[in-house]
Design a protein around this motif. Structure first.
Motif, PDB file in Angstrom:
ATOM      1  N   ARG A   1      -4.629 -11.171  -4.167  1.00 50.86           N
ATOM      2  CA  ARG A   1      -4.530 -12.126  -2.895  1.00 50.86           C
ATOM      3  C   ARG A   1      -5.739 -12.390  -2.304  1.00 50.86           C
ATOM      4  NH1 ARG A   1       0.061 -12.292   1.762  1.00 50.86           N
ATOM      5  NH2 ARG A   1       1.347 -12.440   0.036  1.00 50.86           N
ATOM      6  N   ARG A   2      -6.428 -11.211  -2.087  1.00 49.60           N
ATOM      7  CA  ARG A   2      -7.868 -11.124  -1.576  1.00 49.60           C
ATOM      8  C   ARG A   2      -8.574  -9.915  -1.934  1.00 49.60           C
ATOM      9  NH1 ARG A   2      -4.713 -11.665   3.172  1.00 49.60           N
ATOM     10  NH2 ARG A   2      -5.190  -9.651   3.912  1.00 49.60           N
ATOM     11  N   ILE A   3      -9.934 -10.272  -1.959  1.00 57.35           N
ATOM     12  CA  ILE A   3     -10.846  -9.355  -2.307  1.00 57.35           C
ATOM     13  C   ILE A   3     -12.126  -9.600  -1.538  1.00 57.35           C
ATOM     14  CG2 ILE A   3     -11.580 -10.314  -4.439  1.00 57.35           C
ATOM     15  CD1 ILE A   3     -11.959  -7.445  -5.317  1.00 57.35           C
ATOM     16  N   THR A   4     -12.330  -8.646  -0.644  1.00 59.27           N
ATOM     17  CA  THR A   4     -13.367  -8.855   0.450  1.00 59.27           C
ATOM     18  C   THR A   4     -14.075  -7.823   0.659  1.00 59.27           C
ATOM     19  OG1 THR A   4     -12.193  -8.523   2.268  1.00 59.27           O
ATOM     20  CG2 THR A   4     -12.176 -10.814   1.806  1.00 59.27           C
ATOM     21  N   PRO A   5     -15.420  -8.119   0.904  1.00 59.55           N
ATOM     22  CA  PRO A   5     -16.569  -6.731   1.294  1.00 59.55           C
ATOM     23  C   PRO A   5     -16.123  -6.381   2.619  1.00 59.55           C
ATOM     24  CG  PRO A   5     -17.955  -8.895   1.370  1.00 59.55           C
ATOM     25  CD  PRO A   5     -16.226  -9.111   0.940  1.00 59.55           C
ATOM     26  N   VAL A   6     -16.248  -4.958   2.727  1.00 62.11           N
ATOM     27  CA  VAL A   6     -16.191  -4.296   4.133  1.00 62.11           C
ATOM     28  C   VAL A   6     -17.391  -3.270   4.036  1.00 62.11           C
ATOM     29  CG1 VAL A   6     -14.878  -3.100   5.625  1.00 62.11           C
ATOM     30  CG2 VAL A   6     -13.824  -4.908   4.035  1.00 62.11           C
ATOM     31  N   GLY A   7     -18.405  -3.479   4.774  1.00 65.88           N
ATOM     32  CA  GLY A   7     -19.384  -2.479   4.679  1.00 65.88           C
ATOM     33  C   GLY A   7     -19.819  -2.428   3.209  1.00 65.88           C
ATOM     34  N   ALA A   8     -19.853  -1.005   2.919  1.00 73.03           N
ATOM     35  CA  ALA A   8     -20.348  -0.882   1.334  1.00 73.03           C
ATOM     36  C   ALA A   8     -19.221  -0.711   0.528  1.00 73.03           C
ATOM     37  CB  ALA A   8     -21.061   0.606   1.495  1.00 73.03           C
ATOM     38  N   TYR A   9     -17.906  -1.257   1.032  1.00 72.76           N
ATOM     39  CA  TYR A   9     -16.666  -1.134  -0.077  1.00 72.76           C
ATOM     40  C   TYR A   9     -16.222  -2.465  -0.190  1.00 72.76           C
ATOM     41  CZ  TYR A   9     -17.407   3.534   1.881  1.00 72.76           C
ATOM     42  OH  TYR A   9     -18.020   4.813   1.986  1.00 72.76           O
ATOM     43  N   HIS A  10     -15.008  -2.511  -0.907  1.00 68.79           N
ATOM     44  CA  HIS A  10     -14.344  -3.695  -1.272  1.00 68.79           C
ATOM     45  C   HIS A  10     -12.736  -3.326  -0.604  1.00 68.79           C
ATOM     46  CE1 HIS A  10     -17.509  -5.903  -3.303  1.00 68.79           C
ATOM     47  NE2 HIS A  10     -17.722  -4.591  -4.017  1.00 68.79           N
ATOM     48  N   HIS A  11     -12.383  -4.371   0.016  1.00 65.62           N
ATOM     49  CA  HIS A  11     -10.748  -4.346   0.575  1.00 65.62           C
ATOM     50  C   HIS A  11     -10.044  -5.242  -0.444  1.00 65.62           C
ATOM     51  CE1 HIS A  11      -7.672  -5.244   3.914  1.00 65.62           C
ATOM     52  NE2 HIS A  11      -7.253  -4.472   3.010  1.00 65.62           N
ATOM     53  N   LEU A  12      -9.230  -4.733  -1.164  1.00 66.18           N
ATOM     54  CA  LEU A  12      -8.570  -5.441  -2.288  1.00 66.18           C
ATOM     55  C   LEU A  12      -6.902  -5.503  -1.745  1.00 66.18           C
ATOM     56  CD1 LEU A  12      -7.857  -6.413  -5.211  1.00 66.18           C
ATOM     57  CD2 LEU A  12      -7.672  -4.210  -5.887  1.00 66.18           C
ATOM     58  N   VAL A  13      -6.509  -6.937  -1.793  1.00 64.85           N
ATOM     59  CA  VAL A  13      -5.011  -7.050  -1.579  1.00 64.85           C
ATOM     60  C   VAL A  13      -4.356  -7.520  -2.606  1.00 64.85           C
ATOM     61  CG1 VAL A  13      -3.505  -8.143   0.117  1.00 64.85           C
ATOM     62  CG2 VAL A  13      -5.674  -7.352   0.920  1.00 64.85           C
ATOM     63  N   LEU A  14      -3.141  -6.920  -3.030  1.00 69.02           N
ATOM     64  CA  LEU A  14      -2.268  -7.252  -4.305  1.00 69.02           C
ATOM     65  C   LEU A  14      -1.049  -7.628  -3.810  1.00 69.02           C
ATOM     66  CD1 LEU A  14      -3.205  -4.476  -6.794  1.00 69.02           C
ATOM     67  CD2 LEU A  14      -4.591  -6.624  -6.501  1.00 69.02           C
ATOM     68  N   ASP A  15      -0.554  -8.893  -4.337  1.00 73.52           N
ATOM     69  CA  ASP A  15       0.773  -9.171  -4.413  1.00 73.52           C
ATOM     70  C   ASP A  15       1.414  -8.316  -5.388  1.00 73.52           C
ATOM     71  OD1 ASP A  15       1.005 -11.137  -2.338  1.00 73.52           O
ATOM     72  OD2 ASP A  15      -0.111 -12.505  -3.721  1.00 73.52           O
ATOM     73  N   ALA A  16       2.309  -7.247  -5.102  1.00 73.32           N
ATOM     74  CA  ALA A  16       2.866  -6.425  -5.869  1.00 73.32           C
ATOM     75  C   ALA A  16       4.315  -6.160  -5.339  1.00 73.32           C
ATOM     76  CB  ALA A  16       2.064  -5.094  -6.231  1.00 73.32           C
ATOM     77  N   PRO A  17       5.200  -7.232  -5.267  1.00 73.24           N
ATOM     78  CA  PRO A  17       6.504  -7.086  -4.545  1.00 73.24           C
ATOM     79  C   PRO A  17       7.320  -6.064  -5.306  1.00 73.24           C
ATOM     80  CG  PRO A  17       6.458  -9.208  -5.925  1.00 73.24           C
ATOM     81  CD  PRO A  17       5.035  -8.674  -5.680  1.00 73.24           C
ATOM     82  N   GLY A  18       7.197  -5.630  -6.354  1.00 69.83           N
ATOM     83  CA  GLY A  18       8.253  -4.788  -7.011  1.00 69.83           C
ATOM     84  C   GLY A  18       7.962  -3.298  -6.761  1.00 69.83           C
ATOM     85  N   VAL A  19       6.750  -2.994  -6.116  1.00 64.43           N
ATOM     86  CA  VAL A  19       6.326  -1.732  -5.825  1.00 64.43           C
ATOM     87  C   VAL A  19       7.071  -1.329  -4.508  1.00 64.43           C
ATOM     88  CG1 VAL A  19       4.340  -0.001  -5.380  1.00 64.43           C
ATOM     89  CG2 VAL A  19       4.247  -1.757  -7.200  1.00 64.43           C
ATOM     90  N   THR A  20       7.642  -0.098  -4.386  1.00 65.05           N
ATOM     91  CA  THR A  20       8.201   0.064  -3.201  1.00 65.05           C
ATOM     92  C   THR A  20       8.234   1.683  -2.965  1.00 65.05           C
ATOM     93  OG1 THR A  20      10.653   0.577  -4.466  1.00 65.05           O
ATOM     94  CG2 THR A  20       9.967  -1.872  -3.131  1.00 65.05           C
ATOM     95  N   GLY A  21       8.726   2.054  -1.884  1.00 66.82           N
ATOM     96  CA  GLY A  21       8.571   3.464  -1.677  1.00 66.82           C
ATOM     97  C   GLY A  21       7.378   4.241  -1.362  1.00 66.82           C
ATOM     98  N   VAL A  22       6.356   3.503  -1.015  1.00 69.37           N
ATOM     99  CA  VAL A  22       5.211   3.864  -0.962  1.00 69.37           C
ATOM    100  C   VAL A  22       5.098   5.033   0.390  1.00 69.37           C
ATOM    101  CG1 VAL A  22       2.673   3.489  -0.591  1.00 69.37           C
ATOM    102  CG2 VAL A  22       3.921   2.079  -2.098  1.00 69.37           C
ATOM    103  N   ARG A  23       4.192   6.159   0.405  1.00 64.28           N
ATOM    104  CA  ARG A  23       4.182   6.942   1.351  1.00 64.28           C
ATOM    105  C   ARG A  23       2.570   7.200   1.388  1.00 64.28           C
ATOM    106  NH1 ARG A  23       7.911  12.087   0.749  1.00 64.28           N
ATOM    107  NH2 ARG A  23       6.408  12.701   2.350  1.00 64.28           N
ATOM    108  N   PRO A  24       2.027   7.451   2.668  1.00 62.04           N
ATOM    109  CA  PRO A  24       0.857   7.733   2.614  1.00 62.04           C
ATOM    110  C   PRO A  24       0.273   8.927   1.862  1.00 62.04           C
ATOM    111  CG  PRO A  24       1.767   7.656   4.965  1.00 62.04           C
ATOM    112  CD  PRO A  24       2.904   7.679   4.093  1.00 62.04           C
ATOM    113  N   GLY A  25      -0.767   8.819   1.179  1.00 58.35           N
ATOM    114  CA  GLY A  25      -1.354   9.769   0.085  1.00 58.35           C
ATOM    115  C   GLY A  25      -0.994   9.281  -1.186  1.00 58.35           C
TER     116      GLY A  25
END
Length: 285
Positions: free
Chosen positions: A11-35
């Protein structure tokens, strides 16, 4: 929820400082927890980049079906990923790994990160705060452009410590210089960290000395990300005192920091369970 393999659209891929911020459309992926992390195939079936690249999940939004990642260009694979554009697709397996443990009730916690190791920490902070807890952040990097998420941290926590090696942002120094103060201010009983192995070792030592639990998300190279290849093993000592090789992609990436034998990472310790059988016998010729 078990991991799924899906073709996700950028959906988006944008530079953030020295990094890249990637946003994916992945509606089938569920149950994500931090880590949790995701493993991305880069370049398609005919590409020479055969191995997937593993990245911590920065944010998962069930409402929009999106997954967000933060990554640095560190080699051919990540450079190829950075060259992608909105509308391109990538093959994704997620969520993978063992995430940070979540408290049953209110706790005080310090979240420590080096560079873009902060990516999973903001969702973790939201979970802790949602249970009535309190958090502080310690964010460190070599230079200001290698920090990630300082403003987000400041929106979530009263106490945010920023340190850089060169003093270009926050205090000059390392995360370990300010961690004892952060633990004291929050009355922390837990310290969660993500970053280079040396940093995780030092954070664990400080947390343990303060009587706090240390939960560390290791940045170990993963070739498959699903527990098959054994390329990401670490020597970890169990409650019985016996050291085993555990896979960072399945048993981790989050480990109890006190159980990891940091100084022996990348080696074959003599007392590792099964090590004698793996050591070649001396020749008597």
């Amino acid at each position: 929820m078990p991991p799924v393999q899906t073709v996700a659209t950028i959906r988006r891929i944008t530079p953030v400082g020295a990094y890249h911020h990637l946003v994916l459309d992945a509606p089938g992926v569920t149950g994500v927890r931090p880590g949790h992390f995701g493993a991305l195939a880069i370049g398609g079936r005919d590409a020479s980049t055969l191995l997937r690249r593993a990245f911590s999940i920065h944010r998962a939004d069930p409402g929009t079906g999106t997954l967000e990642f933060v990554f640095a260009e560190a080699g051919r694979g990540t450079r190829a990923l950075a060259a992608h554009r909105p509308g391109d697709t990538v093959d994704l397996i997620a969520p993978l790994g063992t995430p940070f443990p979540l408290p049953d009730g209110p706790v005080g916690a310090v979240l420590v990160a080096g560079g873009y190791g902060s990516a999973p920490m903001f969702a973790l902070a939201e979970e802790i705060l949602g249970r009535g807890g309190r958090v502080a952040f310690v964010l460190g990097a070599a230079t200001e452009d290698r920090l990630f998420g300082v403003e987000r941290a400041e929106a979530l926590a009263e106490h945010v410590y920023v340190v850089t090696d060169d003093g270009s942002a926050g205090r000059r120094g390392r995360v370990t210089d300010v961690l004892p103060e952060a633990v004291t201010v929050t009355g922390a009983t837990e310290v969660h960290s993500c970053g280079p192995m040396g940093m995780l070792k030092a954070v664990t030592e400080i947390a343990t000395a303060a009587g706090a639990a240390s939960h560390t998300a290791v940045e170990e190279a993963m070739a498959c990300g699903i527990g098959i290849c054994m390329s990401c093993v670490l020597p970890v000592t169990g409650p019985d005192g016996v050291t085993h090789f555990l896979r960072s992609c399945t048993s981790g990436p989050v480990f109890d920091g006190t159980s990891v034998r940091w100084d022996d990472a990348g080696t074959l310790p003599d007392d590792l369970e099964g090590a004698a059988a793996m050591t070649p016998k001396a020749s008597h010729r």
